[in-house]
Design a protein around this motif. Structure first.
Motif, PDB file in Angstrom:
ATOM      1  N   VAL A 229      27.265 -21.619  15.349  1.00 28.48           N
ATOM      2  CA  VAL A 229      26.005 -22.197  14.885  1.00 28.48           C
ATOM      3  C   VAL A 229      26.277 -23.584  14.309  1.00 28.48           C
ATOM      4  CG1 VAL A 229      24.107 -21.906  13.239  1.00 28.48           C
ATOM      5  CG2 VAL A 229      25.068 -19.900  14.407  1.00 28.48           C
ATOM      6  N   ASP A 230      25.448 -24.553  14.695  1.00 28.63           N
ATOM      7  CA  ASP A 230      25.602 -25.916  14.174  1.00 28.63           C
ATOM      8  C   ASP A 230      25.594 -25.915  12.652  1.00 28.63           C
ATOM      9  OD1 ASP A 230      25.776 -27.183  16.620  1.00 28.63           O
ATOM     10  OD2 ASP A 230      23.635 -27.649  16.730  1.00 28.63           O
ATOM     11  N   GLY A 231      26.509 -26.675  12.081  1.00 30.19           N
ATOM     12  CA  GLY A 231      26.588 -26.790  10.629  1.00 30.19           C
ATOM     13  C   GLY A 231      27.436 -25.723   9.964  1.00 30.19           C
TER      14      GLY A 231
ATOM     15  N   TRP B 298      31.203 -23.289  10.147  1.00 31.50           N
ATOM     16  CA  TRP B 298      32.560 -23.332  10.687  1.00 31.50           C
ATOM     17  C   TRP B 298      32.787 -22.252  11.729  1.00 31.50           C
ATOM     18  CZ3 TRP B 298      36.190 -26.795  10.976  1.00 31.50           C
ATOM     19  CH2 TRP B 298      36.151 -27.867  10.094  1.00 31.50           C
ATOM     20  N   LEU B 299      32.482 -21.007  11.378  1.00 36.58           N
ATOM     21  CA  LEU B 299      32.818 -19.918  12.299  1.00 36.58           C
ATOM     22  C   LEU B 299      31.718 -18.875  12.452  1.00 36.58           C
ATOM     23  CD1 LEU B 299      36.561 -19.372  11.348  1.00 36.58           C
ATOM     24  CD2 LEU B 299      35.676 -20.419  13.422  1.00 36.58           C
ATOM     25  N   GLN B 300      30.480 -19.233  12.146  1.00 39.61           N
ATOM     26  CA  GLN B 300      29.387 -18.298  12.374  1.00 39.61           C
ATOM     27  C   GLN B 300      29.021 -18.359  13.855  1.00 39.61           C
ATOM     28  OE1 GLN B 300      25.868 -18.944  10.030  1.00 39.61           O
ATOM     29  NE2 GLN B 300      24.691 -17.470  11.215  1.00 39.61           N
ATOM     30  N   ILE B 301      29.312 -17.295  14.556  1.00 44.84           N
ATOM     31  CA  ILE B 301      29.139 -17.291  16.010  1.00 44.84           C
ATOM     32  C   ILE B 301      27.660 -17.289  16.371  1.00 44.84           C
ATOM     33  CG2 ILE B 301      29.621 -16.032  18.130  1.00 44.84           C
ATOM     34  CD1 ILE B 301      32.285 -15.349  16.981  1.00 44.84           C
ATOM     35  N   ASP B 302      27.310 -18.197  17.255  1.00 39.48           N
ATOM     36  CA  ASP B 302      25.945 -18.317  17.746  1.00 39.48           C
ATOM     37  C   ASP B 302      25.659 -17.122  18.658  1.00 39.48           C
ATOM     38  OD1 ASP B 302      23.541 -19.087  18.980  1.00 39.48           O
ATOM     39  OD2 ASP B 302      24.104 -21.204  18.892  1.00 39.48           O
ATOM     40  N   PRO B 303      24.554 -16.425  18.454  1.00 38.28           N
ATOM     41  CA  PRO B 303      24.240 -15.266  19.301  1.00 38.28           C
ATOM     42  C   PRO B 303      24.204 -15.596  20.799  1.00 38.28           C
ATOM     43  CG  PRO B 303      22.796 -15.309  17.395  1.00 38.28           C
ATOM     44  CD  PRO B 303      23.576 -16.592  17.373  1.00 38.28           C
ATOM     45  N   ILE B 304      23.913 -16.839  21.139  1.00 35.36           N
ATOM     46  CA  ILE B 304      23.877 -17.211  22.560  1.00 35.36           C
ATOM     47  C   ILE B 304      25.263 -17.111  23.198  1.00 35.36           C
ATOM     48  CG2 ILE B 304      24.235 -19.715  22.459  1.00 35.36           C
ATOM     49  CD1 ILE B 304      21.447 -19.478  24.255  1.00 35.36           C
ATOM     50  N   THR B 305      26.299 -17.147  22.373  1.00 33.46           N
ATOM     51  CA  THR B 305      27.668 -17.002  22.883  1.00 33.46           C
ATOM     52  C   THR B 305      27.829 -15.669  23.610  1.00 33.46           C
ATOM     53  OG1 THR B 305      28.556 -18.405  21.151  1.00 33.46           O
ATOM     54  CG2 THR B 305      30.103 -16.889  22.193  1.00 33.46           C
ATOM     55  N   PHE B 306      27.246 -14.625  23.052  1.00 33.21           N
ATOM     56  CA  PHE B 306      27.376 -13.308  23.666  1.00 33.21           C
ATOM     57  C   PHE B 306      26.648 -13.257  25.009  1.00 33.21           C
ATOM     58  CE2 PHE B 306      27.417 -12.446  18.975  1.00 33.21           C
ATOM     59  CZ  PHE B 306      28.794 -12.408  18.888  1.00 33.21           C
ATOM     60  N   ASP B 307      25.498 -13.928  25.094  1.00 37.88           N
ATOM     61  CA  ASP B 307      24.787 -14.014  26.374  1.00 37.88           C
ATOM     62  C   ASP B 307      25.637 -14.774  27.389  1.00 37.88           C
ATOM     63  OD1 ASP B 307      22.635 -12.719  25.179  1.00 37.88           O
ATOM     64  OD2 ASP B 307      21.640 -14.613  24.653  1.00 37.88           O
ATOM     65  N   LEU B 308      26.272 -15.837  26.959  1.00 38.60           N
ATOM     66  CA  LEU B 308      27.137 -16.636  27.828  1.00 38.60           C
ATOM     67  C   LEU B 308      28.276 -15.790  28.383  1.00 38.60           C
ATOM     68  CD1 LEU B 308      27.875 -19.584  28.803  1.00 38.60           C
ATOM     69  CD2 LEU B 308      29.291 -19.705  26.762  1.00 38.60           C
ATOM     70  N   PHE B 309      28.928 -15.029  27.509  1.00 40.72           N
ATOM     71  CA  PHE B 309      30.050 -14.197  27.942  1.00 40.72           C
ATOM     72  C   PHE B 309      29.587 -13.063  28.846  1.00 40.72           C
ATOM     73  CE2 PHE B 309      32.532 -16.670  25.205  1.00 40.72           C
ATOM     74  CZ  PHE B 309      33.858 -16.381  25.418  1.00 40.72           C
TER      75      PHE B 309
END
Length: 151
Positions: A41-43, A45-56
């Motif tokens: 998520v923008d802003g 450090w390591l909060q994973i954007d939920p869209i990452t899971f869709d991408l994978f």
């Protein structure tokens, strides 16, 4: 020295090798760092954007996208940071080599000549030569280097 031998002698110095390895470290690490930053998520450090899971799941077709997405994101951040700093350079470069292999085999199999072969080459050079004189690894040389070897 001849006009040819003098420039070649300058290129065979530890300083020039260290500079070349620094550029190799930064070039390899930057690719993975930029990729890692798109997965959070923008802003943050390591909060994973939920869209990452869709991408994978949808584009990369990776098994267990919630797990593989988290592992890839953290590995890209951690390994590229190690390589950038030159801290555990060989370990970090080996991890990025494995990640490149996974991407090559399972995600983008048609991308070998551009850009994966470049990432493979940079990682192999760093595994073979280490981080060079401008790496934090140098601080540990006296601890881990066998007696009687040269740096």
């Amino acid at each position: 020295m001849s006009l040819i031998q003098r420039p070649i002698a300058l290129l065979e110095t530890r300083f020039f090798e260290g500079l070349a390895l620094l550029v190799a470290r930064l070039a390899l690490a930057a690719q993975f760092w930029r990729s890692a930053r798109t997965k959070v998520v923008d802003g943050t450090w390591l909060q994973i954007d939920p869209i990452t899971f869709d991408l994978f799941r949808d584009e990369y077709h990776m098994p267990f996208p919630e797990v593989s997405g988290v592992l890839a994101t953290y590995a890209e951040h951690g390994l590229s940071a190690l390589v950038m700093l030159g801290l555990a350079t060989r370990f970090g470069a080996a991890g990025l080599l494995v990640m490149t292999g996974v991407v090559q085999l399972f995600v983008y199999p048609d991308a070998f000549w551009n850009p994966h072969v470049l990432w493979f080459g940079l990682a192999l050079v760093l595994i073979a030569r280490g981080g060079g004189m401008f790496a934090l690894d140098r601080a540990f040389d006296s601890i881990f280097k066998p007696k009687g070897t040269q740096s």
